[in-house]
Every structure is written in C-alpha cells, then in structure tokens.
Scaffold this motif. Sequence first.
Motif, PDB file in Angstrom:
ATOM      1  N   TRP A 104      -1.151   6.924   1.730  1.00 40.05           N
ATOM      2  CA  TRP A 104      -1.658   5.899   2.636  1.00 40.05           C
ATOM      3  C   TRP A 104      -2.427   4.807   1.907  1.00 40.05           C
ATOM      4  O   TRP A 104      -2.453   3.659   2.338  1.00 40.05           O
ATOM      5  N   ALA A 105      -3.102   5.188   0.808  1.00 41.68           N
ATOM      6  CA  ALA A 105      -3.905   4.201   0.082  1.00 41.68           C
ATOM      7  C   ALA A 105      -3.020   3.035  -0.367  1.00 41.68           C
ATOM      8  O   ALA A 105      -3.339   1.862  -0.122  1.00 41.68           O
ATOM      9  N   ASN A 106      -1.884   3.346  -0.990  1.00 39.17           N
ATOM     10  CA  ASN A 106      -0.999   2.285  -1.452  1.00 39.17           C
ATOM     11  C   ASN A 106      -0.291   1.592  -0.300  1.00 39.17           C
ATOM     12  O   ASN A 106       0.027   0.403  -0.381  1.00 39.17           O
ATOM     13  N   HIS A 107      -0.039   2.331   0.777  1.00 35.43           N
ATOM     14  CA  HIS A 107       0.573   1.712   1.952  1.00 35.43           C
ATOM     15  C   HIS A 107      -0.350   0.624   2.515  1.00 35.43           C
ATOM     16  O   HIS A 107       0.103  -0.478   2.848  1.00 35.43           O
ATOM     17  N   LEU A 108      -1.661   0.930   2.570  1.00 33.82           N
ATOM     18  CA  LEU A 108      -2.626  -0.056   3.054  1.00 33.82           C
ATOM     19  C   LEU A 108      -2.688  -1.257   2.115  1.00 33.82           C
ATOM     20  O   LEU A 108      -2.741  -2.403   2.559  1.00 33.82           O
ATOM     21  N   LEU A 109      -2.684  -0.969   0.800  1.00 36.86           N
ATOM     22  CA  LEU A 109      -2.687  -2.072  -0.172  1.00 36.86           C
ATOM     23  C   LEU A 109      -1.467  -2.958   0.047  1.00 36.86           C
ATOM     24  O   LEU A 109      -1.548  -4.190   0.003  1.00 36.86           O
ATOM     25  N   GLY A 110      -0.314  -2.304   0.303  1.00 38.39           N
ATOM     26  CA  GLY A 110       0.921  -3.045   0.527  1.00 38.39           C
ATOM     27  C   GLY A 110       0.809  -3.948   1.751  1.00 38.39           C
ATOM     28  O   GLY A 110       1.267  -5.086   1.734  1.00 38.39           O
ATOM     29  N   MET A 111       0.168  -3.432   2.797  1.00 41.63           N
ATOM     30  CA  MET A 111       0.015  -4.230   4.016  1.00 41.63           C
ATOM     31  C   MET A 111      -0.857  -5.451   3.765  1.00 41.63           C
ATOM     32  O   MET A 111      -0.719  -6.468   4.420  1.00 41.63           O
ATOM     33  N   LEU A 112      -1.777  -5.330   2.791  1.00 39.72           N
ATOM     34  CA  LEU A 112      -2.631  -6.465   2.433  1.00 39.72           C
ATOM     35  C   LEU A 112      -1.955  -7.363   1.397  1.00 39.72           C
ATOM     36  O   LEU A 112      -2.544  -8.332   0.934  1.00 39.72           O
ATOM     37  N   GLY A 113      -0.729  -6.991   1.031  1.00 37.72           N
ATOM     38  CA  GLY A 113       0.001  -7.791   0.054  1.00 37.72           C
ATOM     39  C   GLY A 113      -0.418  -7.527  -1.374  1.00 37.72           C
ATOM     40  O   GLY A 113      -0.186  -8.359  -2.255  1.00 37.72           O
ATOM     41  N   LEU A 114      -1.047  -6.395  -1.640  1.00 42.22           N
ATOM     42  CA  LEU A 114      -1.488  -6.086  -3.000  1.00 42.22           C
ATOM     43  C   LEU A 114      -0.516  -5.124  -3.669  1.00 42.22           C
ATOM     44  O   LEU A 114       0.227  -4.400  -2.999  1.00 42.22           O
ATOM     45  N   HIS A 115      -0.544  -5.112  -5.002  1.00 42.74           N
ATOM     46  CA  HIS A 115       0.335  -4.214  -5.748  1.00 42.74           C
ATOM     47  C   HIS A 115      -0.142  -2.770  -5.624  1.00 42.74           C
ATOM     48  O   HIS A 115      -1.341  -2.533  -5.556  1.00 42.74           O
ATOM     49  N   PRO A 116       0.773  -1.801  -5.613  1.00 43.87           N
ATOM     50  CA  PRO A 116       0.364  -0.394  -5.580  1.00 43.87           C
ATOM     51  C   PRO A 116      -0.369  -0.007  -6.859  1.00 43.87           C
ATOM     52  O   PRO A 116      -0.148  -0.607  -7.913  1.00 43.87           O
ATOM     53  N   VAL A 117      -1.250   0.970  -6.736  1.00 45.68           N
ATOM     54  CA  VAL A 117      -2.018   1.445  -7.882  1.00 45.68           C
ATOM     55  C   VAL A 117      -1.619   2.893  -8.151  1.00 45.68           C
ATOM     56  O   VAL A 117      -1.410   3.664  -7.221  1.00 45.68           O
ATOM     57  N   ASP A 118      -1.508   3.252  -9.413  1.00 47.03           N
ATOM     58  CA  ASP A 118      -1.213   4.643  -9.773  1.00 47.03           C
ATOM     59  C   ASP A 118      -2.549   5.388  -9.833  1.00 47.03           C
ATOM     60  O   ASP A 118      -3.077   5.662 -10.904  1.00 47.03           O
ATOM     61  N   TRP A 119      -3.096   5.692  -8.650  1.00 47.60           N
ATOM     62  CA  TRP A 119      -4.487   6.139  -8.520  1.00 47.60           C
ATOM     63  C   TRP A 119      -4.851   7.288  -9.450  1.00 47.60           C
ATOM     64  O   TRP A 119      -5.834   7.213 -10.179  1.00 47.60           O
ATOM     65  N   LEU A 120      -4.091   8.366  -9.388  1.00 51.92           N
ATOM     66  CA  LEU A 120      -4.477   9.546 -10.168  1.00 51.92           C
ATOM     67  C   LEU A 120      -3.686   9.672 -11.465  1.00 51.92           C
ATOM     68  O   LEU A 120      -3.943  10.571 -12.259  1.00 51.92           O
ATOM     69  N   GLY A 121      -2.748   8.756 -11.697  1.00 55.64           N
ATOM     70  CA  GLY A 121      -1.939   8.839 -12.908  1.00 55.64           C
ATOM     71  C   GLY A 121      -2.345   7.840 -13.975  1.00 55.64           C
ATOM     72  O   GLY A 121      -1.900   7.920 -15.117  1.00 55.64           O
ATOM     73  N   ASP A 122      -3.187   6.892 -13.619  1.00 55.51           N
ATOM     74  CA  ASP A 122      -3.611   5.859 -14.567  1.00 55.51           C
ATOM     75  C   ASP A 122      -5.014   6.216 -15.067  1.00 55.51           C
ATOM     76  O   ASP A 122      -5.927   6.384 -14.265  1.00 55.51           O
ATOM     77  N   PRO A 123      -5.203   6.332 -16.379  1.00 55.86           N
ATOM     78  CA  PRO A 123      -6.511   6.743 -16.911  1.00 55.86           C
ATOM     79  C   PRO A 123      -7.661   5.839 -16.458  1.00 55.86           C
ATOM     80  O   PRO A 123      -8.808   6.277 -16.409  1.00 55.86           O
TER      81      PRO A 123
END
Lengths: 292, 273
Positions: A134-153
């Motif tokens: 849902w976090a990235n889905h919300l970002l998408g709705m705001l027109g923002l790029h998805p974030v690799d929340w737990l995979g990006d150091p």
Amino acid sequence: MKASRVAWLFLAPALLVLAVFFLLPVLGALALSFTDYDLYALADLHNLRFVALGNYWALLHRPQFWAALGHTFYFVAVGVPLSLAASLGAALLLHSPLARCKAFFRAALFAPVVTTAVATAVVWRYLFNTKYGWANHLLGMLGLHPVDWLGDPHWAMPTIILFAVWKNFGYNMIILLAGLQAVPAELYEAARIDGASAWRQFRHITLPMLGPTLLMVAILTVSGYFQLFAEPYVMTEGGPLESTTSVLYLMYEDGFQWWNLGVATAEAFVLFLVMFAVTAAMLRLSRRGEAA
Amino acid sequence: MNPRLAKALVNGLLLGGAAVALFPLLWMLAVSFMPAGTSNALPPPLWPAHPVLDNYRQLFEHAGIGRYLLNSLLISGGIALLSLAFNLLAGYAFAKLRFAGREQLFRVLLGLLVVPAQVAMLPLFLLFKYAGLVDSYAGVMLPGMASVLGIFLVRQYARGLPDELLEAARIDGAGELHIFLRIVLPLLRPVVATLAVLTFLTAWNDFMWPLIELTGQGHYTLPLGLATMAREHTEGTEQMMAGSVLTVLPVLALFLSMQRHYLDGLLLGSVKG
C-alpha cells in the motif's frame, strides 16, 4: 514469629528469582566477557581461556561492530524525537476541549502498543512490499516513484523507524496526557486574560509544566530504542547490506549463530555502558538547563 | 481562529491519526480472509471479494499453529500467575512489613532496572544448558516469575493501606499470612488486576528470550512461530496475515476488555517512587 522473619519469608520467592535468574547471570556475563567462550568451550570447558579485555579490544577494531553501533544510534537519534513528537501531538489533541469521542480515539491510538511487535512487523513487511504494498500504491497515486522500502540500504532503517513510531507512540501519549491533565487550569485562564496566544500558552505554560514528564518519557524511550532487535529480525534480517543490523542483532548472531558467547557478552556490556552514558548525560543536561 | 474551524481541525487530525493507527490492523484482518494469492494484485485489494477461512484452516492443519497458540497461552498464563503471587508478597513486604535494611534493599532492586535484560540472556542460556532446561516450558518461564517493576507497582499501591487495620488484626492474634490473604489481598484487588493484565501481555509479546531458550518447534510460542514462517518465506501473504491475526487478537481483546486496569498500571509505573 518475629516480624522481620515474616518479612523475609514474604520476600524470599521474588528475591530468589531475581537473584538466580537476573543478578547472577549479569555477573556471569561480566565474567564471560573476559573469556573466549566459543563452540569449543561449549563442547568441553577445558578449552575455555581467560582473555582479560581481549574481546573488548577486538570489538574496538571491528568495523562490523562500529557499523552496528552506528545503526543503533541512527535508530535512537531519529526514532526517539519522532516518537515523542507523535506522542505529544496526539496527547495535545486528546486533551483539547474541542475533541469528541475521546475514549474511542484514545483506545484507537493506543491499540498498536499492545499488539505483538513480531506480528505487526510482518504486516508492515507486506504493506511496504515494493510491488504490491500500500505504501508504494499511495506514492503512485501522488504521482511519485515507488521506493524499495526494505530492499534499499538507504530506506530500510527509515522504514523500521516509521514502524517503531507507529507501534510505540501511544504509550508515551497516555503518560503525557496524564501530565497535561495535571497542569492547573488557572494558569491558562490567567494567560488568556493577559491575551497570550495559543502558541505562547503552549510555549510558556504547557512545555515547562510538562518538562519533567517529557524528560522521564524521553529517557525511557531512549533506553527502549537502544534495544532494537525484533523489528530487523522479522522485517529485514539485519539487511540489506547489514544496514539494519543493530548491536543486539549482532549480539544474537555472534552468540547463537556462531556460538562466540564471550564476544557476544562483551557486545551486550558495551551496549549497556553506552545506554547508561547517554541516559546519564540526558539527566545531567536537563539539570543544567533547569539551573540556568 | 474560528472556533468551528478549530473544532474541525482537532477532530479531523484525530480521525486521521486513528486511521493511520488502525489501518494496518484492519488491513491484516481483511487480507486474512482473502483466498490464497488474491491479495497480490494491483491496485492492492482492501476487502475480500469472496471471504474464506482457508488460511486459518491451513495454519491449524498444516503449520501446527494450534500448538503455538496453546504454548503461548500456557507460558503467558503461567508467568502471569506465578509472578503475580511472588510480586504481591514482595511488594506488600516492602510496603508494610518492617525489617532491617528495607529501604536500602528496595533501592538496590530499583538499581537493577538500569541493566537491560539482554545482558543476562547469554549466561542464562548457558546456565539452563548445564541444568538441562533449554527448550522447556520451565526455562522460558523462570526468569519472568518476578519483576522489579511488578514489586514496585504493588509497593506503591500497598503503601496506601491503613496501618491501623493491620495492627488491629495483629492484636486480635491473626497470623501474618492470614492477614495477607484475608485482609490485604482483597484491598489490593485493583493492582492485582492491573498487574495480571500487564504481565500477561508482556509475556505474550516477548520475543528475544523465547527465541534463545526455545530451540524446538514443539515449544514455540506464536511470535516465534510467526517469525520463523516470515523468515522462511514458505507461506503466502494471506496465510501470514491470518497468523498475525491469531497472534494479535487475544492481546487486543484482553486490552479492550481491561483497558482501565492496563492504563492505570501504565501511569502508576511511570510515577517516580
């Protein structure tokens, strides 16, 4: 029967438990941290050697330990202020005479506190899933790029901090709310008559009156956050690239994956000393602030 | 500011906060009823179109979660009951019975609060290994059977009991145990309820010590079983959510039904002695 003998009989069970299962192991930990207790010693105690401060000395030269200490400090330094801000904000809202349905809101905001950290950490892992979360889905709705929340150091620790704030802010909210309710109403009345704005009332009445409670809550939260373990264990397994490996996570791995119990107890003691130093410094600074 | 606007702002913020606090929990509940594989879709579904109980059935039939549930109940219940008895006795003694060195001893106990529990865990594991207690119910429960905070709570509360009442009973020739059970305990009822809820919840949610102490799945508690499943990535999202619901629901229900006692205890514990 003599009164004092009765007292000791009443005390005996609890004191025995605390002495055998806490005090003794703590002293044992200190002793253990001066040895090279490892898998070989676990198999045969004759392999145990006294290494004095060797474990501590080795820790100081181990980049992995400094990194873990750094991650733990990051979690405390960012997580504690954010948690306290959320707690204070929620307490102020609940305290406001304008608020409706206070009992419901109090219970709703407090609910995450009583939930099991492991279970809600699992939930967050899916909410912050890169593809379906849902976090990235919300970002998408705001027109923002998805974030690799737990995979990006760079993002893993902030995500864990976000989780910790969500999970814990309700606890301090309750304590701060009680603190707010203890501020005498006459102070605000006098300030209103003098024409003080809401912000100035907050700045010059609420904050100073809440000071001791805030300090206590801050110290308790700092010592709690230094003990970061279950969140990275479940959400990131210490990764990615060990970016969420906390001191306790390292201790657990060294102790129970590699069976280097001597090294692991030294790590536990260093963490204890760091916690002690930080909380003592907070107390000291606040006393000096009061005197000034 | 316009009072109506202020009111809308305060309540709007509260509503937003409550939504953020509750959304993960409600989402967990909703997904736990979705058929396997259907939650991984775009946009992520919020509501199970065809709610099923399959995930729960799978957990009980194949993942052995019934055993974990039972273990959790047994361990948390045992810790709550025993620590309640021990903390009540000790807290009352610190508050009302006279003996040499009472205040000093209590200060020593409070001093122990500074030491994080994890420091004791490694030697405790070794101690239990040599005593043959690793991977046993006793091993996971023993360290929790008394707590400084619990003793502190009872002492705070018991100090408010009237001394005359105890003296009168003593003059009547009542024994100390009789006084404790018949006179003191009924008066301590509120703190008993508070402490019981607090310790049960803490024991239920505890993770690190059970993780170290319980090495075989037969003794696993719910958080341990859930964490293991999460790290092995064997179960799907829906089943993991069902497992989370089973872990969280008992404590949430207990909290909601005993909210008063829980919050009272939290405040009592945060007041300096």
